[in-house]
Design a protein around this motif. Sequence first.
Motif, PDB file in Angstrom:
ATOM      1  N   ARG A 243     -38.409  23.064 -12.506  1.00  0.00           N
ATOM      2  CA  ARG A 243     -37.121  22.918 -11.826  1.00  0.00           C
ATOM      3  C   ARG A 243     -36.899  21.494 -11.319  1.00  0.00           C
ATOM      4  NH1 ARG A 243     -34.276  23.665  -7.027  1.00  0.00           N
ATOM      5  NH2 ARG A 243     -32.390  24.950  -7.267  1.00  0.00           N
ATOM      6  N   GLN A 244     -37.916  20.909 -10.697  1.00  0.00           N
ATOM      7  CA  GLN A 244     -37.735  19.559 -10.155  1.00  0.00           C
ATOM      8  C   GLN A 244     -37.567  18.529 -11.260  1.00  0.00           C
ATOM      9  OE1 GLN A 244     -37.244  18.804  -6.820  1.00  0.00           O
ATOM     10  NE2 GLN A 244     -36.568  16.914  -7.823  1.00  0.00           N
ATOM     11  N   THR A 245     -38.314  18.716 -12.354  1.00  0.00           N
ATOM     12  CA  THR A 245     -38.160  17.809 -13.494  1.00  0.00           C
ATOM     13  C   THR A 245     -36.738  17.868 -14.026  1.00  0.00           C
ATOM     14  OG1 THR A 245     -40.485  18.058 -14.121  1.00  0.00           O
ATOM     15  CG2 THR A 245     -38.983  17.270 -15.820  1.00  0.00           C
ATOM     16  N   LEU A 246     -36.199  19.072 -14.157  1.00  0.00           N
ATOM     17  CA  LEU A 246     -34.829  19.233 -14.628  1.00  0.00           C
ATOM     18  C   LEU A 246     -33.832  18.604 -13.661  1.00  0.00           C
ATOM     19  CD1 LEU A 246     -35.090  22.888 -15.953  1.00  0.00           C
ATOM     20  CD2 LEU A 246     -34.563  20.878 -17.335  1.00  0.00           C
ATOM     21  N   LEU A 247     -34.060  18.778 -12.378  1.00  0.00           N
ATOM     22  CA  LEU A 247     -33.174  18.163 -11.391  1.00  0.00           C
ATOM     23  C   LEU A 247     -33.247  16.643 -11.471  1.00  0.00           C
ATOM     24  CD1 LEU A 247     -33.737  20.529  -8.332  1.00  0.00           C
ATOM     25  CD2 LEU A 247     -31.603  20.219  -9.606  1.00  0.00           C
ATOM     26  N   ASP A 248     -34.442  16.116 -11.678  1.00  0.00           N
ATOM     27  CA  ASP A 248     -34.596  14.660 -11.820  1.00  0.00           C
ATOM     28  C   ASP A 248     -33.828  14.137 -13.037  1.00  0.00           C
ATOM     29  OD1 ASP A 248     -36.221  14.625  -9.604  1.00  0.00           O
ATOM     30  OD2 ASP A 248     -38.107  14.542 -10.740  1.00  0.00           O
ATOM     31  N   ALA A 249     -33.693  15.015 -14.037  1.00  0.00           N
ATOM     32  CA  ALA A 249     -32.959  14.639 -15.247  1.00  0.00           C
ATOM     33  C   ALA A 249     -31.458  14.864 -15.114  1.00  0.00           C
ATOM     34  CB  ALA A 249     -33.492  15.434 -16.438  1.00  0.00           C
ATOM     35  N   GLY A 250     -31.026  15.406 -13.981  1.00  0.00           N
ATOM     36  CA  GLY A 250     -29.602  15.610 -13.742  1.00  0.00           C
ATOM     37  C   GLY A 250     -29.050  16.897 -14.323  1.00  0.00           C
ATOM     38  N   ILE A 251     -29.898  17.927 -14.427  1.00  0.00           N
ATOM     39  CA  ILE A 251     -29.460  19.183 -15.029  1.00  0.00           C
ATOM     40  C   ILE A 251     -28.311  19.832 -14.252  1.00  0.00           C
ATOM     41  CG2 ILE A 251     -31.071  20.672 -13.755  1.00  0.00           C
ATOM     42  CD1 ILE A 251     -30.171  21.012 -17.494  1.00  0.00           C
ATOM     43  N   ASP A 252     -28.247  19.571 -12.948  1.00  0.00           N
ATOM     44  CA  ASP A 252     -27.210  20.194 -12.119  1.00  0.00           C
ATOM     45  C   ASP A 252     -25.815  19.638 -12.407  1.00  0.00           C
ATOM     46  OD1 ASP A 252     -28.257  17.823 -11.109  1.00  0.00           O
ATOM     47  OD2 ASP A 252     -27.820  18.329  -9.028  1.00  0.00           O
ATOM     48  N   SER A 253     -25.742  18.526 -13.139  1.00  0.00           N
ATOM     49  CA  SER A 253     -24.437  17.982 -13.521  1.00  0.00           C
ATOM     50  C   SER A 253     -24.272  17.922 -15.033  1.00  0.00           C
ATOM     51  CB  SER A 253     -24.259  16.568 -12.931  1.00  0.00           C
ATOM     52  OG  SER A 253     -25.242  15.684 -13.449  1.00  0.00           O
ATOM     53  N   ALA A 254     -25.188  18.568 -15.770  1.00  0.00           N
ATOM     54  CA  ALA A 254     -25.170  18.492 -17.231  1.00  0.00           C
ATOM     55  C   ALA A 254     -24.173  19.470 -17.838  1.00  0.00           C
ATOM     56  CB  ALA A 254     -26.564  18.759 -17.792  1.00  0.00           C
ATOM     57  N   GLY A 255     -23.522  19.023 -18.910  1.00  0.00           N
ATOM     58  CA  GLY A 255     -22.644  19.903 -19.659  1.00  0.00           C
ATOM     59  C   GLY A 255     -23.323  20.486 -20.875  1.00  0.00           C
ATOM     60  N   ALA A 256     -24.499  19.922 -21.242  1.00  0.00           N
ATOM     61  CA  ALA A 256     -25.217  20.401 -22.425  1.00  0.00           C
ATOM     62  C   ALA A 256     -26.705  20.139 -22.263  1.00  0.00           C
ATOM     63  CB  ALA A 256     -24.694  19.720 -23.693  1.00  0.00           C
ATOM     64  N   PHE A 257     -27.506  20.993 -22.916  1.00  0.00           N
ATOM     65  CA  PHE A 257     -28.967  20.885 -22.851  1.00  0.00           C
ATOM     66  C   PHE A 257     -29.542  21.206 -24.221  1.00  0.00           C
ATOM     67  CE2 PHE A 257     -33.180  22.794 -22.266  1.00  0.00           C
ATOM     68  CZ  PHE A 257     -33.813  21.851 -21.471  1.00  0.00           C
ATOM     69  N   ALA A 258     -30.423  20.351 -24.724  1.00  0.00           N
ATOM     70  CA  ALA A 258     -31.078  20.576 -26.016  1.00  0.00           C
ATOM     71  C   ALA A 258     -32.585  20.668 -25.804  1.00  0.00           C
ATOM     72  CB  ALA A 258     -30.764  19.448 -26.990  1.00  0.00           C
ATOM     73  N   ALA A 259     -33.180  21.803 -26.185  1.00  0.00           N
ATOM     74  CA  ALA A 259     -34.628  21.990 -26.088  1.00  0.00           C
ATOM     75  C   ALA A 259     -35.206  21.808 -27.488  1.00  0.00           C
ATOM     76  CB  ALA A 259     -34.950  23.374 -25.540  1.00  0.00           C
ATOM     77  N   VAL A 260     -35.742  20.640 -27.769  1.00  0.00           N
ATOM     78  CA  VAL A 260     -36.183  20.315 -29.132  1.00  0.00           C
ATOM     79  C   VAL A 260     -37.610  19.788 -29.159  1.00  0.00           C
ATOM     80  CG1 VAL A 260     -33.873  19.947 -30.072  1.00  0.00           C
ATOM     81  CG2 VAL A 260     -35.033  18.058 -28.934  1.00  0.00           C
ATOM     82  N   SER A 261     -38.460  20.300 -28.276  1.00  0.00           N
ATOM     83  CA  SER A 261     -39.864  19.918 -28.307  1.00  0.00           C
ATOM     84  C   SER A 261     -40.552  20.642 -29.458  1.00  0.00           C
ATOM     85  CB  SER A 261     -40.546  20.271 -26.978  1.00  0.00           C
ATOM     86  OG  SER A 261     -40.814  21.658 -26.897  1.00  0.00           O
ATOM     87  N   SER A 262     -41.830  20.410 -29.631  1.00  0.00           N
ATOM     88  CA  SER A 262     -42.561  21.027 -30.739  1.00  0.00           C
ATOM     89  C   SER A 262     -43.096  22.414 -30.402  1.00  0.00           C
ATOM     90  CB  SER A 262     -43.728  20.123 -31.154  1.00  0.00           C
ATOM     91  OG  SER A 262     -44.604  19.921 -30.052  1.00  0.00           O
ATOM     92  N   GLY A 263     -42.858  22.890 -29.183  1.00  0.00           N
ATOM     93  CA  GLY A 263     -43.394  24.190 -28.771  1.00  0.00           C
ATOM     94  C   GLY A 263     -42.320  25.234 -28.545  1.00  0.00           C
ATOM     95  N   ASP A 264     -42.417  26.360 -29.254  1.00  0.00           N
ATOM     96  CA  ASP A 264     -41.442  27.442 -29.088  1.00  0.00           C
ATOM     97  C   ASP A 264     -41.343  27.920 -27.648  1.00  0.00           C
ATOM     98  OD1 ASP A 264     -40.825  27.378 -31.726  1.00  0.00           O
ATOM     99  OD2 ASP A 264     -41.485  29.418 -32.189  1.00  0.00           O
ATOM    100  N   ASN A 265     -42.504  28.177 -27.032  1.00  0.00           N
ATOM    101  CA  ASN A 265     -42.495  28.728 -25.677  1.00  0.00           C
ATOM    102  C   ASN A 265     -41.790  27.799 -24.697  1.00  0.00           C
ATOM    103  OD1 ASN A 265     -43.835  31.057 -26.431  1.00  0.00           O
ATOM    104  ND2 ASN A 265     -45.864  30.248 -25.949  1.00  0.00           N
ATOM    105  N   SER A 266     -42.107  26.514 -24.785  1.00  0.00           N
ATOM    106  CA  SER A 266     -41.469  25.536 -23.887  1.00  0.00           C
ATOM    107  C   SER A 266     -39.963  25.488 -24.119  1.00  0.00           C
ATOM    108  CB  SER A 266     -42.066  24.139 -24.106  1.00  0.00           C
ATOM    109  OG  SER A 266     -43.429  24.121 -23.752  1.00  0.00           O
ATOM    110  N   ASN A 267     -39.557  25.518 -25.378  1.00  0.00           N
ATOM    111  CA  ASN A 267     -38.134  25.466 -25.685  1.00  0.00           C
ATOM    112  C   ASN A 267     -37.401  26.708 -25.188  1.00  0.00           C
ATOM    113  OD1 ASN A 267     -38.475  22.996 -26.935  1.00  0.00           O
ATOM    114  ND2 ASN A 267     -38.594  23.851 -28.991  1.00  0.00           N
ATOM    115  N   ILE A 268     -38.019  27.869 -25.397  1.00  0.00           N
ATOM    116  CA  ILE A 268     -37.400  29.110 -24.946  1.00  0.00           C
ATOM    117  C   ILE A 268     -37.241  29.130 -23.430  1.00  0.00           C
ATOM    118  CG2 ILE A 268     -37.793  31.595 -24.697  1.00  0.00           C
ATOM    119  CD1 ILE A 268     -39.115  31.512 -27.495  1.00  0.00           C
ATOM    120  N   ILE A 269     -38.318  28.823 -22.731  1.00  0.00           N
ATOM    121  CA  ILE A 269     -38.274  28.894 -21.264  1.00  0.00           C
ATOM    122  C   ILE A 269     -37.295  27.875 -20.696  1.00  0.00           C
ATOM    123  CG2 ILE A 269     -39.607  28.608 -19.142  1.00  0.00           C
ATOM    124  CD1 ILE A 269     -42.077  29.567 -20.767  1.00  0.00           C
ATOM    125  N   SER A 270     -37.360  26.638 -21.181  1.00  0.00           N
ATOM    126  CA  SER A 270     -36.492  25.593 -20.628  1.00  0.00           C
ATOM    127  C   SER A 270     -35.022  25.882 -20.920  1.00  0.00           C
ATOM    128  CB  SER A 270     -36.890  24.215 -21.160  1.00  0.00           C
ATOM    129  OG  SER A 270     -36.763  24.160 -22.565  1.00  0.00           O
TER     130      SER A 270
END
Length: 221
Positions: A55-82
Amino acid sequence: MHVVVMGCGRVGSAIARRLEQIGHSVAVIDQDPEAFRRLGPEFTGRQVTGLGFDRQTLLDAGIDSAGAFAAVSSGDNSNIISARVARETFGVQHVVARIYDSKRAEVFERMGIPAVATVPWTVNRLLRELLSVKVSEIWREPTGRVLLMRVTVTDGWVGRRLAELEAASGARAAWLVRFGEAVLPSAATVLQDGDQLVVAATDEISDRVHATVEHPEGGRA
């Protein structure tokens, strides 16, 4: 629009650079600070080291003002959860996740989040999913040739027959959602404001579907 990209591999870094080039603000998250080298010296967006579902990492990235989010890491689990955190906790409207396991991707699609599975998506296609409101890919069969696309009927198509949209786009309507209920339409179905279609198409005509829906004047006889 502010966009958060989770994963700074070849795809993630390319998406981030392209988004910045076309005028969006971008933040990139990756566990490995060395990965940010792929962004190049001209990238001016945020570079946040951490877990994409923290949560804090996402907030540091400005997720609370984001209009779009792309989860494109190499791990399915990380992409699904994020992706779920972005959608369900922070209410990000446009979320795309890269999922390598097709079975997981199918389940994920039912949650309303476009998932990349079976075949690699091009950067252009990912960008289109993030930025396009009216048309999005929701499923792709195992060979990668035939896909289902969700289409929100635009103003220029309201009051026109479904057959016109099919003829102009080359796609075939599988079902229509109207007032929250799915129905099987006919060629004579007249499109209404708020309608959502799921259409079958091929890769070769996917750009044509986008153009037809977003520029309905081109489909008028």
